[in-house]
Design a protein around this motif. Structure first.
Motif, PDB file in Angstrom:
ATOM      1  N   LEU A  42       8.404 -20.615  10.688  1.00 20.30           N
ATOM      2  CA  LEU A  42       8.712 -22.017  10.411  1.00 20.30           C
ATOM      3  C   LEU A  42       9.003 -22.701  11.737  1.00 20.30           C
ATOM      4  CD1 LEU A  42       9.352 -24.307   8.333  1.00 20.30           C
ATOM      5  CD2 LEU A  42      11.761 -23.621   8.561  1.00 20.30           C
ATOM      6  N   VAL A  43       8.224 -23.722  12.061  1.00 21.45           N
ATOM      7  CA  VAL A  43       8.449 -24.499  13.281  1.00 21.45           C
ATOM      8  C   VAL A  43       9.346 -25.679  12.933  1.00 21.45           C
ATOM      9  CG1 VAL A  43       7.410 -25.765  15.187  1.00 21.45           C
ATOM     10  CG2 VAL A  43       6.170 -23.845  14.146  1.00 21.45           C
ATOM     11  N   VAL A  44      10.510 -25.735  13.541  1.00 20.84           N
ATOM     12  CA  VAL A  44      11.424 -26.862  13.359  1.00 20.84           C
ATOM     13  C   VAL A  44      11.320 -27.747  14.594  1.00 20.84           C
ATOM     14  CG1 VAL A  44      13.824 -27.565  13.042  1.00 20.84           C
ATOM     15  CG2 VAL A  44      12.983 -25.485  11.940  1.00 20.84           C
ATOM     16  N   SER A  45      11.043 -29.020  14.372  1.00 20.70           N
ATOM     17  CA  SER A  45      10.893 -29.961  15.478  1.00 20.70           C
ATOM     18  C   SER A  45      11.415 -31.313  15.026  1.00 20.70           C
ATOM     19  CB  SER A  45       9.423 -30.040  15.916  1.00 20.70           C
ATOM     20  OG  SER A  45       9.284 -30.766  17.127  1.00 20.70           O
ATOM     21  N   ASN A  46      11.158 -32.345  15.819  1.00 15.80           N
ATOM     22  CA  ASN A  46      11.557 -33.685  15.384  1.00 15.80           C
ATOM     23  C   ASN A  46      10.383 -34.649  15.488  1.00 15.80           C
ATOM     24  OD1 ASN A  46      11.429 -34.859  18.032  1.00 15.80           O
ATOM     25  ND2 ASN A  46      13.505 -34.163  18.469  1.00 15.80           N
ATOM     26  N   THR A  47      10.614 -35.862  15.012  1.00 17.00           N
ATOM     27  CA  THR A  47       9.523 -36.826  14.881  1.00 17.00           C
ATOM     28  C   THR A  47       9.050 -37.376  16.223  1.00 17.00           C
ATOM     29  OG1 THR A  47      11.210 -38.525  14.461  1.00 17.00           O
ATOM     30  CG2 THR A  47      10.149 -37.522  12.538  1.00 17.00           C
ATOM     31  N   THR A  48       9.792 -37.130  17.288  1.00 12.71           N
ATOM     32  CA  THR A  48       9.359 -37.529  18.630  1.00 12.71           C
ATOM     33  C   THR A  48       8.533 -36.438  19.286  1.00 12.71           C
ATOM     34  OG1 THR A  48      11.296 -38.957  18.927  1.00 12.71           O
ATOM     35  CG2 THR A  48      10.145 -38.228  20.918  1.00 12.71           C
ATOM     36  N   VAL A  49       8.993 -35.208  19.196  1.00  9.71           N
ATOM     37  CA  VAL A  49       8.357 -34.096  19.901  1.00  9.71           C
ATOM     38  C   VAL A  49       7.110 -33.589  19.175  1.00  9.71           C
ATOM     39  CG1 VAL A  49       8.689 -31.694  20.646  1.00  9.71           C
ATOM     40  CG2 VAL A  49      10.501 -33.389  20.993  1.00  9.71           C
ATOM     41  N   ALA A  50       7.165 -33.499  17.857  1.00  8.82           N
ATOM     42  CA  ALA A  50       6.058 -32.890  17.112  1.00  8.82           C
ATOM     43  C   ALA A  50       4.704 -33.539  17.375  1.00  8.82           C
ATOM     44  CB  ALA A  50       6.372 -32.907  15.612  1.00  8.82           C
ATOM     45  N   GLY A  60      -1.320 -21.263  18.318  1.00 10.04           N
ATOM     46  CA  GLY A  60      -0.924 -19.885  18.543  1.00 10.04           C
ATOM     47  C   GLY A  60      -0.446 -19.174  17.291  1.00 10.04           C
ATOM     48  N   LEU A  61      -0.382 -19.877  16.177  1.00 11.28           N
ATOM     49  CA  LEU A  61       0.107 -19.291  14.928  1.00 11.28           C
ATOM     50  C   LEU A  61      -1.018 -18.957  13.962  1.00 11.28           C
ATOM     51  CD1 LEU A  61       3.194 -21.630  14.358  1.00 11.28           C
ATOM     52  CD2 LEU A  61       3.196 -19.302  15.289  1.00 11.28           C
ATOM     53  N   ASP A  62      -2.232 -19.053  14.429  1.00 16.33           N
ATOM     54  CA  ASP A  62      -3.389 -18.772  13.580  1.00 16.33           C
ATOM     55  C   ASP A  62      -3.274 -17.368  12.971  1.00 16.33           C
ATOM     56  OD1 ASP A  62      -6.005 -19.468  12.538  1.00 16.33           O
ATOM     57  OD2 ASP A  62      -6.790 -17.920  13.883  1.00 16.33           O
ATOM     58  N   GLY A  63      -3.504 -17.299  11.670  1.00 16.62           N
ATOM     59  CA  GLY A  63      -3.441 -16.020  10.979  1.00 16.62           C
ATOM     60  C   GLY A  63      -2.105 -15.726  10.336  1.00 16.62           C
ATOM     61  N   LEU A  64      -1.090 -16.527  10.659  1.00 12.99           N
ATOM     62  CA  LEU A  64       0.226 -16.353  10.042  1.00 12.99           C
ATOM     63  C   LEU A  64       0.409 -17.334   8.893  1.00 12.99           C
ATOM     64  CD1 LEU A  64       2.604 -16.045  13.147  1.00 12.99           C
ATOM     65  CD2 LEU A  64       1.563 -14.211  11.808  1.00 12.99           C
ATOM     66  N   ALA A  65       1.337 -17.025   8.014  1.00 15.05           N
ATOM     67  CA  ALA A  65       1.772 -17.986   7.009  1.00 15.05           C
ATOM     68  C   ALA A  65       2.878 -18.817   7.663  1.00 15.05           C
ATOM     69  CB  ALA A  65       2.298 -17.265   5.766  1.00 15.05           C
ATOM     70  N   TRP A  66       2.579 -20.061   7.951  1.00 16.46           N
ATOM     71  CA  TRP A  66       3.556 -20.865   8.669  1.00 16.46           C
ATOM     72  C   TRP A  66       3.568 -22.294   8.154  1.00 16.46           C
ATOM     73  CZ3 TRP A  66       2.836 -25.210  11.788  1.00 16.46           C
ATOM     74  CH2 TRP A  66       1.501 -25.556  12.047  1.00 16.46           C
ATOM     75  N   SER A  67       4.645 -22.983   8.444  1.00 16.10           N
ATOM     76  CA  SER A  67       4.743 -24.405   8.131  1.00 16.10           C
ATOM     77  C   SER A  67       5.681 -25.045   9.154  1.00 16.10           C
ATOM     78  CB  SER A  67       5.268 -24.631   6.705  1.00 16.10           C
ATOM     79  OG  SER A  67       6.581 -24.126   6.568  1.00 16.10           O
ATOM     80  N   SER A  68       5.828 -26.343   9.069  1.00 15.36           N
ATOM     81  CA  SER A  68       6.730 -27.046   9.978  1.00 15.36           C
ATOM     82  C   SER A  68       7.685 -27.919   9.182  1.00 15.36           C
ATOM     83  CB  SER A  68       5.940 -27.908  10.974  1.00 15.36           C
ATOM     84  OG  SER A  68       5.181 -28.893  10.300  1.00 15.36           O
ATOM     85  N   TRP A  69       8.819 -28.163   9.773  1.00 13.98           N
ATOM     86  CA  TRP A  69       9.818 -29.064   9.173  1.00 13.98           C
ATOM     87  C   TRP A  69      10.355 -29.948  10.285  1.00 13.98           C
ATOM     88  CZ3 TRP A  69      14.899 -30.477   9.741  1.00 13.98           C
ATOM     89  CH2 TRP A  69      15.446 -31.221   8.684  1.00 13.98           C
ATOM     90  N   LEU A  70      10.333 -31.263  10.067  1.00 12.37           N
ATOM     91  CA  LEU A  70      10.712 -32.218  11.100  1.00 12.37           C
ATOM     92  C   LEU A  70      11.950 -32.992  10.693  1.00 12.37           C
ATOM     93  CD1 LEU A  70       7.227 -33.791  11.974  1.00 12.37           C
ATOM     94  CD2 LEU A  70       8.217 -31.629  12.777  1.00 12.37           C
ATOM     95  N   LEU A  71      12.837 -33.230  11.662  1.00 12.23           N
ATOM     96  CA  LEU A  71      13.956 -34.126  11.441  1.00 12.23           C
ATOM     97  C   LEU A  71      13.802 -35.332  12.351  1.00 12.23           C
ATOM     98  CD1 LEU A  71      17.229 -32.897  13.179  1.00 12.23           C
ATOM     99  CD2 LEU A  71      15.047 -31.807  13.608  1.00 12.23           C
ATOM    100  N   ASP A  72      14.546 -36.366  12.076  1.00 16.66           N
ATOM    101  CA  ASP A  72      14.533 -37.524  12.958  1.00 16.66           C
ATOM    102  C   ASP A  72      15.222 -37.165  14.270  1.00 16.66           C
ATOM    103  OD1 ASP A  72      13.193 -39.138  11.148  1.00 16.66           O
ATOM    104  OD2 ASP A  72      15.049 -39.807  10.189  1.00 16.66           O
ATOM    105  N   ASP A  73      14.920 -37.914  15.309  1.00 16.38           N
ATOM    106  CA  ASP A  73      15.423 -37.613  16.647  1.00 16.38           C
ATOM    107  C   ASP A  73      16.858 -38.103  16.799  1.00 16.38           C
ATOM    108  OD1 ASP A  73      15.467 -36.744  19.221  1.00 16.38           O
ATOM    109  OD2 ASP A  73      13.945 -38.117  19.987  1.00 16.38           O
TER     110      ASP A  73
END
Length: 363
Positions: A42-50, A60-73
């Protein structure tokens, strides 16, 4: 600059991990992908950086089960509620005990993501990918994670070390000037508490650092990270020496809380807090006015504030300082100094002396 990254090891036995410092590291998936042990991320980032960097990590996550979750900056979003939302995202992903949380962002993202990783199934892997100078030189190294409460900063948290720290210097190109300067405060702090030679180096190279000279910046980051890594290796859970890394932080956390986490960036609050700690050291006949002057002059050359923001009341700041995690049995326990490079833990600091310093420097 040499494209081969510098590697600094945080030596914690079986839990040791590398801090990689260099350019283009987010895209070097072969390097950091090898530290992932499971099939969920799980990639955690924010709405500025993502929008700027998430695709580089995703490649670099190809082949994995992954998702992202973003918060406000912003610091105001480093909350217990948002940590819960990260946990819900892990649940939706079906993350198992060998999953990894990847923190892509500054200190807020790293602290929040690391705390969630510490809580999920009683602790899963996480990786730090800091994109701010402050996170690169401080919060991404050492395993402190946590969230803020209205009552105070970082009152809820856990020690949870990352698997690796990927400090890609290319991300600093998009860092706003104010954020960049805030990161320099943490560089100064490391020198101020334990490395007089590094402090003198910073004085000599202050103009180059302000101009973001690549060689000077890389050396400053490496020296600060190496200093902190050594302290963490000796005192991981802050039973003694590691507390010195909080020089000025009792003041700075109170300033951040009093300002609703919006008046000052963390690094700016640290700069003001170091000044106040130095002034208090003078008042207690520990430090000297000459060393305080050197500290203030360096901070100001780097474009950092040194005064309490207008409108903050000394009595309120002292009240907030009483909630600091370093205090014991209701007494004030602060990190002060006897001059540049000589910080120490001081117990039972008289509250009237602290109040006097706050009042003298309030506007």
């Amino acid at each position: 600059m040499n494209r081969q990254p510098l590697t600094i090891e945080v030596a914690l036995g079986a839990r040791s991990y590398p801090v990689w410092i260099g350019r283009g590291l987010l895209a070097e998936a072969d390097r950091w992908r090898a530290t992932l042990r499971g099939r969920h991320a799980l990639v955690v980032s924010n709405t500025t950086v993502a929008p700027l960097y998430l695709q580089r990590v995703a490649a670099g996550l190809d082949g994995l089960a992954w998702s992202s979750w973003l918060l406000d900056d912003g610091e105001t979003h480093k909350t217990y509620a948002n940590a819960g939302r990260v946990l819900e995202a892990l649940a939706a992903l079906g993350a198992t005990r060998d999953a990894c949380v990847i923190a892509l962002g500054g200190g807020v993202v790293g602290d929040l993501a690391g705390f969630a990783a510490a809580c999920w199934m009683r602790g899963i892997d996480f990786m730090q990918m800091p994109t701010t100078l402050l996170a690169m030189v401080d919060s991404s190294v050492g395993g402190k994670t946590g969230v803020n409460l209205p009552a105070g900063k970082n009152l809820v948290g856990a020690f949870h070390q990352p698997r690796a720290v990927v400090a890609d210097l290319d991300t600093l190109a998009t860092l706003p000037p104010r954020e960049y300067r805030a990161g320099l405060a943490e560089v100064v702090k490391g020198a101020a508490i334990g490395d007089p030679a590094f402090f003198a180096w910073l004085e000599e190279h202050a103009d180059a650092l302000v101009a973001r000279d690549e060689a000077a910046l890389a050396e400053a980051i490496a020296r600060k990270v190496a200093f902190k890594a050594a302290v963490v290796a000796r005192d991981e859970t802050e039973q003694g020496e590691r507390a010195l890394l909080n020089f000025g932080h009792s003041f700075s956390h109170a300033l951040e809380t009093a300002g609703g986490y919006t008046a000052l960036l963390h690094g700016e609050a640290v700069a003001v807090g170091m000044h106040l700690a130095a002034r208090l050291s003078e008042r207690l006949r520990m430090g000297t006015a000459a060393d305080t002057t050197r500290l203030v002059r360096l901070l100001e050359r780097l474009g950092l504030p040194t005064a309490i923001p207008v409108g903050m009341q000394a009595e309120r700041l002292l009240e907030l300082m009483r909630l600091d995690k370093k205090n014991t049995a209701g007494t004030l326990r602060l990190i002060l100094w006897r001059g540049i490079g000589r910080a120490e833990i001081v117990a039972d600091v008289p509250a009237p002396q602290v109040l006097a310093v706050l009042a003298e420097n309030a506007r």
